[in-house]
Scaffold this motif. Sequence first.
Motif, PDB file in Angstrom:
ATOM      1  N   GLY A  71       0.783  -1.225   0.000  1.00  0.00           N
ATOM      2  CA  GLY A  71       0.000   0.000   0.000  1.00  0.00           C
ATOM      3  C   GLY A  71       0.819   1.281   0.000  1.00  0.00           C
ATOM      4  O   GLY A  71       0.282   2.360  -0.250  1.00  0.00           O
ATOM      5  N   LYS A  72       2.111   1.160   0.262  1.00  0.00           N
ATOM      6  CA  LYS A  72       2.966   2.352   0.307  1.00  0.00           C
ATOM      7  C   LYS A  72       3.530   2.679  -1.074  1.00  0.00           C
ATOM      8  O   LYS A  72       3.540   1.847  -1.979  1.00  0.00           O
ATOM      9  N   ASN A  73       4.022   3.916  -1.178  1.00  0.00           N
ATOM     10  CA  ASN A  73       4.656   4.383  -2.412  1.00  0.00           C
ATOM     11  C   ASN A  73       6.157   4.511  -2.198  1.00  0.00           C
ATOM     12  O   ASN A  73       6.606   4.828  -1.079  1.00  0.00           O
ATOM     13  N   TYR A  74       6.920   4.305  -3.278  1.00  0.00           N
ATOM     14  CA  TYR A  74       8.361   4.520  -3.172  1.00  0.00           C
ATOM     15  C   TYR A  74       8.951   4.718  -4.562  1.00  0.00           C
ATOM     16  O   TYR A  74       8.309   4.397  -5.558  1.00  0.00           O
ATOM     17  N   THR A  75      10.168   5.278  -4.592  1.00  0.00           N
ATOM     18  CA  THR A  75      10.845   5.547  -5.851  1.00  0.00           C
ATOM     19  C   THR A  75      12.246   4.939  -5.839  1.00  0.00           C
ATOM     20  O   THR A  75      12.980   5.072  -4.858  1.00  0.00           O
ATOM     21  N   ILE A  76      12.593   4.300  -6.936  1.00  0.00           N
ATOM     22  CA  ILE A  76      13.942   3.790  -7.167  1.00  0.00           C
ATOM     23  C   ILE A  76      14.631   4.720  -8.164  1.00  0.00           C
ATOM     24  O   ILE A  76      14.006   5.136  -9.154  1.00  0.00           O
ATOM     25  N   TYR A  77      15.887   5.049  -7.883  1.00  0.00           N
ATOM     26  CA  TYR A  77      16.618   5.998  -8.711  1.00  0.00           C
ATOM     27  C   TYR A  77      17.725   5.294  -9.501  1.00  0.00           C
ATOM     28  O   TYR A  77      18.376   4.369  -9.000  1.00  0.00           O
ATOM     29  N   CYS A  78      17.941   5.793 -10.714  1.00  0.00           N
ATOM     30  CA  CYS A  78      18.978   5.258 -11.577  1.00  0.00           C
ATOM     31  C   CYS A  78      19.750   6.434 -12.179  1.00  0.00           C
ATOM     32  O   CYS A  78      19.185   7.215 -12.945  1.00  0.00           O
ATOM     33  N   ASN A  79      21.012   6.563 -11.812  1.00  0.00           N
ATOM     34  CA  ASN A  79      21.890   7.595 -12.356  1.00  0.00           C
ATOM     35  C   ASN A  79      22.905   6.972 -13.293  1.00  0.00           C
ATOM     36  O   ASN A  79      23.397   5.880 -13.036  1.00  0.00           O
ATOM     37  N   TYR A  80      23.243   7.686 -14.357  1.00  0.00           N
ATOM     38  CA  TYR A  80      24.260   7.169 -15.264  1.00  0.00           C
ATOM     39  C   TYR A  80      25.223   8.287 -15.622  1.00  0.00           C
ATOM     40  O   TYR A  80      24.898   9.466 -15.526  1.00  0.00           O
ATOM     41  N   SER A  81      26.409   7.878 -16.059  1.00  0.00           N
ATOM     42  CA  SER A  81      27.513   8.843 -16.069  1.00  0.00           C
ATOM     43  C   SER A  81      27.815   9.490 -17.411  1.00  0.00           C
ATOM     44  O   SER A  81      28.553  10.474 -17.449  1.00  0.00           O
ATOM     45  N   THR A  82      27.308   8.950 -18.518  1.00  0.00           N
ATOM     46  CA  THR A  82      27.626   9.570 -19.809  1.00  0.00           C
ATOM     47  C   THR A  82      26.360   9.754 -20.629  1.00  0.00           C
ATOM     48  O   THR A  82      25.295   9.292 -20.240  1.00  0.00           O
ATOM     49  N   THR A  83      26.498  10.396 -21.723  1.00  0.00           N
ATOM     50  CA  THR A  83      25.341  10.746 -22.543  1.00  0.00           C
ATOM     51  C   THR A  83      24.646   9.503 -23.077  1.00  0.00           C
ATOM     52  O   THR A  83      25.278   8.603 -23.611  1.00  0.00           O
ATOM     53  N   SER A  84      23.351   9.480 -22.900  1.00  0.00           N
ATOM     54  CA  SER A  84      22.546   8.399 -23.448  1.00  0.00           C
ATOM     55  C   SER A  84      21.123   8.898 -23.596  1.00  0.00           C
ATOM     56  O   SER A  84      20.667   9.711 -22.803  1.00  0.00           O
ATOM     57  N   ASP A  85      20.427   8.396 -24.604  1.00  0.00           N
ATOM     58  CA  ASP A  85      19.018   8.742 -24.721  1.00  0.00           C
ATOM     59  C   ASP A  85      18.146   7.495 -24.782  1.00  0.00           C
ATOM     60  O   ASP A  85      17.027   7.539 -25.276  1.00  0.00           O
ATOM     61  N   ARG A  86      18.707   6.400 -24.279  1.00  0.00           N
ATOM     62  CA  ARG A  86      17.921   5.164 -24.257  1.00  0.00           C
ATOM     63  C   ARG A  86      18.137   4.485 -22.916  1.00  0.00           C
ATOM     64  O   ARG A  86      19.266   4.121 -22.576  1.00  0.00           O
ATOM     65  N   LEU A  87      17.070   4.307 -22.207  1.00  0.00           N
ATOM     66  CA  LEU A  87      17.170   3.690 -20.888  1.00  0.00           C
ATOM     67  C   LEU A  87      16.068   2.652 -20.749  1.00  0.00           C
ATOM     68  O   LEU A  87      14.935   2.872 -21.193  1.00  0.00           O
ATOM     69  N   TYR A  88      16.416   1.541 -20.137  1.00  0.00           N
ATOM     70  CA  TYR A  88      15.512   0.403 -20.019  1.00  0.00           C
ATOM     71  C   TYR A  88      15.373   0.020 -18.554  1.00  0.00           C
ATOM     72  O   TYR A  88      16.330   0.113 -17.793  1.00  0.00           O
ATOM     73  N   TRP A  89      14.191  -0.435 -18.213  1.00  0.00           N
ATOM     74  CA  TRP A  89      13.966  -1.040 -16.902  1.00  0.00           C
ATOM     75  C   TRP A  89      13.555  -2.495 -17.112  1.00  0.00           C
ATOM     76  O   TRP A  89      12.697  -2.800 -17.951  1.00  0.00           O
ATOM     77  N   TYR A  90      14.196  -3.363 -16.313  1.00  0.00           N
ATOM     78  CA  TYR A  90      13.902  -4.788 -16.346  1.00  0.00           C
ATOM     79  C   TYR A  90      13.554  -5.257 -14.943  1.00  0.00           C
ATOM     80  O   TYR A  90      14.025  -4.708 -13.944  1.00  0.00           O
ATOM     81  N   ARG A  91      12.771  -6.314 -14.887  1.00  0.00           N
ATOM     82  CA  ARG A  91      12.447  -6.981 -13.633  1.00  0.00           C
ATOM     83  C   ARG A  91      13.026  -8.383 -13.678  1.00  0.00           C
ATOM     84  O   ARG A  91      12.981  -9.068 -14.716  1.00  0.00           O
ATOM     85  N   GLN A  92      13.566  -8.836 -12.535  1.00  0.00           N
ATOM     86  CA  GLN A  92      14.081 -10.201 -12.451  1.00  0.00           C
ATOM     87  C   GLN A  92      13.575 -10.846 -11.169  1.00  0.00           C
ATOM     88  O   GLN A  92      13.835 -10.353 -10.065  1.00  0.00           O
TER      89      GLN A  92
END
Lengths: 114, 112
Positions: free
Chosen positions: B16-37
Amino acid sequence: GAGVSQTPSNKVTEKGKYVELRCDPISGHTALYWYRQSLGQGPEFLIYFQGTGAADDSGLPNDRFFAVRPEGSVSTLKIQRTERGDSAVYLCASSRASGGETQYFGPGTRLLVL
Amino acid sequence: ELKVEQNPLFLSMQEGKNYTIYCNYSTTSDRLYWYRQDPGKSLESLFVLLSNGAVKQEGRLMASLDTKARLSTLHITAAVHDLSATYFCAVVEETSGSRLTFGEGTQLTVNP
């Protein structure tokens, strides 16, 4: 439709032996990738094929690792003189094309080198 | 060398709670993917974010991308137990063409 398949699902071998891991990509996908995932880590890139040729093999850790894709479909990752440090899950992925298309992953081969 | 960092690495939350996961990256990119395992399983594609300001939502998960800040977020709304899994972000570096560089993963546990 059928997803990416990998065989075997598990492989136990002894240090110094040779192993082959197979990947069958989604039909029609021209790009194929190999990654390696150690316990508790994210996958690490090994090599990628566009068609039959290896477009980027910069992730292969050393010359004991080699991969082929002779007909542009099935790929085999070959590891010579295995070492205990090679133990990991080897993941294969495929995509419709290279350059940003979503990569779809197979179930992986869990390799254990004793 | 492209580096991708996720935080937190471990997250235990109540249903029932809310939360945020953060993803930082170090160089230029315009394509980012999220996967679940899921444990012992392979990676399942969740979202593909292809441009600055992109936002994608599926069920209780929403992902966004800020290419200027080199930051993506995965927001979980009203968590349920079925969301328990490890979540990875992955980035394609502009110069690399196609190879994905993954973060370490965020292991999420949702408790009843």
